[in-house]
Scaffold this active site. Structure first.
Site, PDB file in Angstrom:
ATOM      1  N   HIS A 148       0.444  -1.130   0.180  1.00  0.00           N
ATOM      2  CA  HIS A 148       0.110   0.197   0.012  1.00  0.00           C
ATOM      3  C   HIS A 148       1.256   1.522  -0.072  1.00  0.00           C
ATOM      4  CE1 HIS A 148      -3.447  -2.499   1.946  1.00  0.00           C
ATOM      5  NE2 HIS A 148      -3.694  -2.199   1.367  1.00  0.00           N
ATOM      6  N   LYS A 170     -17.184  -7.158   4.295  1.00  0.00           N
ATOM      7  CA  LYS A 170     -15.665  -7.844   5.113  1.00  0.00           C
ATOM      8  C   LYS A 170     -16.240  -7.710   6.554  1.00  0.00           C
ATOM      9  CE  LYS A 170     -12.103  -6.774   1.774  1.00  0.00           C
ATOM     10  NZ  LYS A 170     -10.718  -6.392   1.819  1.00  0.00           N
ATOM     11  N   ARG A 228      -2.090  -5.858  -8.786  1.00  0.00           N
ATOM     12  CA  ARG A 228      -1.099  -6.786  -8.448  1.00  0.00           C
ATOM     13  C   ARG A 228      -0.507  -8.018  -9.788  1.00  0.00           C
ATOM     14  NH1 ARG A 228      -2.960  -7.361  -2.930  1.00  0.00           N
ATOM     15  NH2 ARG A 228      -4.960  -6.363  -4.409  1.00  0.00           N
ATOM     16  N   SER A 251      -3.190  -7.703   2.507  1.00  0.00           N
ATOM     17  CA  SER A 251      -3.239  -7.380   4.438  1.00  0.00           C
ATOM     18  C   SER A 251      -3.924  -8.695   4.820  1.00  0.00           C
ATOM     19  CB  SER A 251      -4.389  -6.318   4.105  1.00  0.00           C
ATOM     20  OG  SER A 251      -4.114  -5.300   3.935  1.00  0.00           O
TER      21      SER A 251
HETATM   22  P1  ADP Z   1      -6.005  -5.761   0.018  1.00  0.00           P
HETATM   23  O1  ADP Z   1      -6.447  -6.570  -1.150  1.00  0.00           O
HETATM   24  O2  ADP Z   1      -4.337  -6.092   1.367  1.00  0.00           O
HETATM   25  O3  ADP Z   1      -6.585  -5.705   1.492  1.00  0.00           O
HETATM   26  P2  ADP Z   1      -7.188  -3.171   0.100  1.00  0.00           P
HETATM   27  O4  ADP Z   1      -8.498  -3.648   0.199  1.00  0.00           O
HETATM   28  O5  ADP Z   1      -6.530  -1.937   1.123  1.00  0.00           O
HETATM   29  O6  ADP Z   1      -5.676  -3.976   0.804  1.00  0.00           O
HETATM   30  O7  ADP Z   1      -6.011  -2.315  -1.062  1.00  0.00           O
HETATM   31  C1  ADP Z   1      -6.681  -0.874  -1.574  1.00  0.00           C
HETATM   32  C2  ADP Z   1      -6.019  -0.784  -2.103  1.00  0.00           C
HETATM   33  O8  ADP Z   1      -4.405  -1.546  -2.249  1.00  0.00           O
HETATM   34  C3  ADP Z   1      -5.859  -1.769  -3.821  1.00  0.00           C
HETATM   35  O9  ADP Z   1      -5.762  -0.747  -5.220  1.00  0.00           O
HETATM   36  C4  ADP Z   1      -5.278  -2.336  -4.282  1.00  0.00           C
HETATM   37  O10 ADP Z   1      -4.768  -2.733  -5.462  1.00  0.00           O
HETATM   38  C5  ADP Z   1      -4.174  -2.068  -3.240  1.00  0.00           C
HETATM   39  N1  ADP Z   1      -2.691  -2.919  -3.463  1.00  0.00           N
HETATM   40  C6  ADP Z   1      -3.304  -3.475  -2.193  1.00  0.00           C
HETATM   41  N2  ADP Z   1      -1.388  -4.521  -1.821  1.00  0.00           N
HETATM   42  C7  ADP Z   1      -0.544  -4.102  -3.294  1.00  0.00           C
HETATM   43  C8  ADP Z   1       0.562  -4.788  -3.193  1.00  0.00           C
HETATM   44  N3  ADP Z   1       0.603  -5.285  -2.649  1.00  0.00           N
HETATM   45  N4  ADP Z   1       1.308  -3.609  -4.244  1.00  0.00           N
HETATM   46  C9  ADP Z   1       0.428  -2.708  -5.231  1.00  0.00           C
HETATM   47  N5  ADP Z   1      -0.739  -2.288  -4.380  1.00  0.00           N
HETATM   48  C10 ADP Z   1      -1.421  -3.179  -3.563  1.00  0.00           C
END
Ligand code: ADP
Length: 163
Positions: free
Chosen positions: A17, A41, A91, A129
Site C-alpha cells: 500500500h 468484510k 498486482r 492485508s
Molecule cells: P488488500 O487487497 O491488501 O486487502 P486493500 O483492499 O486495502 O488491500 O487495497 C487497497 C488498494 O491497494 C487496492 O488498489 C489494491 O490493489 C492496492 N494494493 C494492495 N496491496 C498492494 C500491493 N502489494 N501492491 C500494490 N497495490 C496494492
C-alpha cells in the site's frame, strides 16, 4: 490542484500500500488515503479509528498525503472534490477483473470519475492485508511486509485476534 484518492481497507496497511501511496504522491499535488468501511468484510483486525491512526503515522513522511475514512460509496465520496482521480494498485490479472468491474460501477454513479492504476512493485506483488493477517496470526515476523513503526503493534494485536 490535482487530487488523487487511494482507497482501500488497509486492515492493516502494508508496504505494498505504502509503495502505491508514495508513488502517487509524486504525481499528484494532494493524495487522500481513504479508509473505506467495507460492509462486506467480516471480522476486521483493526477498527476504522485504529487504521486511520496507523495509516497517518505511516504516511507522516509525505507532506501532501492526508488520511480520511468513509462509510459511503466511493463514487459518492469522490464528488466532494473537483476532478479527483482514483489511484489503485494492480498486482495480478485477477486484480484487473475486479477493478474493471468496479470502474464500471463507479462510472455508473459518477460518470466523470476516472481511475488510474499503478502496477505493483515486483517485490510486493504477493503482498496483501490478508497475507499479513494470516502470517501475524501464526506469529510470523512481519519485517519487510508492514511499515517498521507499526510492526510491533500488528504482531501484538494478532495474539488476541481470531479470524
Ligand atoms: P488488500 O487487497 O491488501 O486487502 P486493500 O483492499 O486495502 O488491500 O487495497 C487497497 C488498494 O491497494 C487496492 O488498489 C489494491 O490493489 C492496492 N494494493 C494492495 N496491496 C498492494 C500491493 N502489494 N501492491 C500494490 N497495490 C496494492
Amino acid at each position: 490542484m490535482s487530487i488523487a484518492i487511494c482507497p482501500g481497507s488497509f486492515d492493516p496497511i502494508t508496504l505494498g500500500h505504502l509503495n502505491i501511496v508514495r508513488r502517487t504522491s509524486r504525481i499528484f499535488d494532494q493524495v487522500i488515503v481513504l479508509i473505506a468501511v467495507n460492509a462486506g468484510k467480516t471480522k476486521p483486525m483493526f477498527t476504522i479509528e485504529e487504521r486511520v491512526d496507523m495509516v497517518r503515522r505511516a504516511c507522516e513522511r509525505y507532506p501532501n498525503v492526508i488520511v480520511d475514512s468513509s462509510d459511503i460509496l466511493l463514487a459518492e465520496y469522490a464528488k466532494r472534490y473537483e476532478n479527483p482521480v482514483l489511484v489503485k494498485g494492480l498486482r495480478a490479472a485477477s486484480d484487473f477483473e475486479y477493478e474493471f468491474q468496479m470502474d464500471l460501477v463507479n462510472k455508473h454513479i459518477n460518470p466523470k470519475l476516472e481511475t488510474m492504476y499503478l502496477t505493483a512493485s515486483g517485490k510486493y506483488t504477493f503482498l496483501s492485508s490478508s497475507v499479513v493477517r494470516e502470517m501475524a496470526a501464526y506469529g510470523a515476523d512481519l519485517t519487510g511486509l508492514v511499515p517498521i513503526e507499526l510492526k510491533a503493534e500488528i504482531e501484538e494485536k494478532a495474539k488476541t485476534w481470531r479470524k
